[in-house]
Design a protein around this motif. Structure first.
Motif, short mmCIF file in Angstrom:
data_model
loop_
_atom_site.label_atom_id
_atom_site.label_comp_id
_atom_site.label_asym_id
_atom_site.label_seq_id
_atom_site.Cartn_x
_atom_site.Cartn_y
_atom_site.Cartn_z
N VAL A 50 0.84 -1.29 -0.06
CA VAL A 50 -0.02 -0.08 -0.03
C VAL A 50 0.81 1.36 0.14
O VAL A 50 1.83 1.32 0.84
N ILE A 51 0.63 2.27 -0.93
CA ILE A 51 1.29 3.30 -0.77
C ILE A 51 0.31 4.39 -0.58
O ILE A 51 -0.73 4.76 -1.26
N SER A 52 0.69 5.18 0.54
CA SER A 52 0.01 6.05 1.24
C SER A 52 0.69 6.85 2.46
O SER A 52 1.85 6.39 2.77
N ASN A 53 0.19 8.29 2.44
CA ASN A 53 1.10 9.03 3.22
C ASN A 53 1.29 8.45 4.70
O ASN A 53 2.20 8.35 5.39
N ASN A 54 0.08 7.95 5.23
CA ASN A 54 0.13 7.01 6.42
C ASN A 54 -0.64 5.94 6.51
O ASN A 54 -1.26 5.51 5.21
N CYS A 55 -0.92 5.36 7.55
CA CYS A 55 -1.84 4.06 7.55
C CYS A 55 -2.86 4.22 8.46
O CYS A 55 -3.22 3.26 9.09
N GLY A 56 -3.71 5.43 8.30
CA GLY A 56 -4.90 5.41 9.12
C GLY A 56 -4.58 5.58 10.72
O GLY A 56 -3.42 5.84 11.00
N VAL A 57 -5.75 5.05 11.38
CA VAL A 57 -5.50 5.00 12.71
C VAL A 57 -5.97 3.57 13.18
O VAL A 57 -6.50 2.88 12.57
N ASP A 58 -5.81 3.28 14.40
CA ASP A 58 -6.22 2.07 14.98
C ASP A 58 -7.86 1.81 14.52
O ASP A 58 -8.59 2.74 15.22
N GLY A 59 -8.22 0.94 13.80
CA GLY A 59 -9.50 0.61 13.83
C GLY A 59 -10.19 1.67 12.72
O GLY A 59 -11.45 1.25 12.44
N PHE A 60 -9.82 2.26 11.85
CA PHE A 60 -10.60 3.04 10.97
C PHE A 60 -9.44 3.38 9.93
O PHE A 60 -8.07 3.72 9.97
N ILE A 75 4.57 1.80 1.80
CA ILE A 75 5.24 2.93 1.22
C ILE A 75 4.70 4.29 1.82
O ILE A 75 3.56 4.48 1.33
N SER A 76 5.48 4.84 2.80
CA SER A 76 4.73 5.83 3.48
C SER A 76 5.82 6.82 3.98
O SER A 76 6.92 6.71 3.70
N SER A 77 5.22 7.96 4.34
CA SER A 77 6.09 9.21 4.89
C SER A 77 5.88 9.45 6.43
O SER A 77 6.51 9.85 7.17
N TYR A 78 4.56 8.97 6.76
CA TYR A 78 4.44 9.20 8.21
C TYR A 78 3.55 8.18 8.68
O TYR A 78 2.43 7.80 8.29
N VAL A 79 3.98 7.70 9.98
CA VAL A 79 3.38 6.37 10.53
C VAL A 79 3.00 6.55 11.91
O VAL A 79 2.60 5.56 12.66
N GLY A 80 3.13 7.59 12.74
CA GLY A 80 3.12 7.89 14.11
C GLY A 80 1.96 7.57 14.63
O GLY A 80 1.94 7.83 15.81
N GLU A 81 0.68 7.51 14.15
CA GLU A 81 -0.73 7.47 14.71
C GLU A 81 -1.34 6.38 14.93
O GLU A 81 -2.47 6.04 15.25
N ASN A 82 -0.47 5.22 14.77
CA ASN A 82 -1.11 3.68 14.48
C ASN A 82 -0.19 2.83 15.40
O ASN A 82 0.83 2.56 15.05
N LYS A 83 -0.74 2.53 16.78
CA LYS A 83 0.05 1.84 17.52
C LYS A 83 0.13 0.30 16.84
O LYS A 83 1.38 -0.54 17.07
N ILE A 223 -12.38 13.00 13.28
CA ILE A 223 -11.53 13.72 13.44
C ILE A 223 -10.25 12.99 14.07
O ILE A 223 -10.53 11.83 14.95
N GLU A 224 -8.94 13.06 13.64
CA GLU A 224 -7.92 12.24 13.97
C GLU A 224 -7.74 12.34 15.56
O GLU A 224 -7.49 11.07 15.95
N GLN A 225 -7.54 13.33 15.93
CA GLN A 225 -7.17 13.65 17.45
C GLN A 225 -8.02 14.79 17.69
O GLN A 225 -7.94 15.99 17.29
N ARG A 226 -9.09 14.55 18.51
CA ARG A 226 -9.96 15.48 19.45
C ARG A 226 -9.33 15.99 20.65
O ARG A 226 -8.85 15.25 21.52
N THR A 227 -8.94 17.07 20.53
CA THR A 227 -8.72 17.88 22.00
C THR A 227 -9.76 18.59 22.52
O THR A 227 -10.23 19.61 21.70
#
Length: 238
Positions: A50-60, A75-83, A223-227
């Motif tokens: 999968v070629i994508s900037n990131n890989c979504g979040v856990d469960g979505f 193949i990505s550039s940012y993967v920090g939001e998915n445990k 919303i990816e991260q709700r504050t």
């Protein structure tokens, strides 16, 4: 050519196979083709690259393909939001080809333009450059990056006409226009489909010649991260 399909499952019919390469538009959860991702999950196809900037979040988003172990390589550039991404990568279950974000965007654009490779200074002297061709231009060192092409690109746009001409809305434009040109087959989900000739030609971002299949989808727009700010009884932030 019939471009409009009833739903995501119908639009993907006959195109999915184990071991295929898929591009998926979006940045974080903004502008992701969530209906087509869900249908890919339901199809059970596996060993995906999968070629994508990131890989979504856990469960979505792409995270549901990751949870189901359907992705072999990202193949990505940012993967920090998915445990789960972190766990699979550190446990050796998931391959990762990491790219600087601008390099990833240009690799996709180059693939769509028929450019097999290009030179860039980004990454010189880092692990990104390991194993890549180096060349000097005007006294500066560059590394060669290759263009990217996918078996299928799945893309999210805001509005389309019946010929597949696309308009993206604001930041949801992100990687989607480039990926629409770089798939051997491009499938697009949109929020609205209008008759051909309705869209102002000057406002079209992706010409319909790049689009083979099209659906109207339903979108959560999470919303990816709700504050949230908590306030006291007198209205002051605490």
């Amino acid at each position: 050519m019939r471009k409009i399909y009833e739903n995501a499952t119908a639009a993907l019919d006959g195109l999915l196979f184990d071991g295929m390469t898929m591009m998926a538009g979006g940045f974080g959860l903004c502008g992701i083709p969530e209906n087509l991702i869900a249908a890919t999950h339901q199809a059970g196809v596996k060993d995906l690259t999968v070629i994508s900037n990131n890989c979504g979040v856990d469960g979505f988003g792409l995270g549901i393909l990751l949870d189901a172990k359907q992705i072999k390589k990202m193949i990505s550039s940012y993967v920090g939001e998915n445990k789960e991404f972190e766990r699979q990568y550190l446990d050796g279950e998931l391959e990762l080809e990491f790219n600087p974000q601008g390099t990833l965007a240009e690799r996709i654009r180059a693939g769509g333009a028929g450019i097999p490779g290009f030179y860039t200074k980004t990454g010189v002297g880092t692990v990104i450059a390991d194993g890549k061709e180096h060349k000097d231009f005007n006294g500066e060192t560059y590394i060669m990056e290759t263009g990217l092409v996918a078996d299928v690109s799945i893309v999210k746009a805001w509005k389309a006409d019946t010929e597949g001409n696309l308009i993206y809305r604001k930041t949801a434009r992100n990687f989607n226009p480039m990926m629409a040109t770089a798939g051997k087959v491009t499938i697009v989900e949109v929020e609205e489909i209008v008759e051909a000739g309705t869209l102002d030609p000057d406002h079209i971002h992706t010409p319909g010649i790049f689009v083979q299949r099209l659906i109207k989808g339903e979108h959560e727009k999470r919303i990816e991260q709700r504050t949230v700010t908590t306030r006291s009884d007198n209205g002051e932030a605490v």
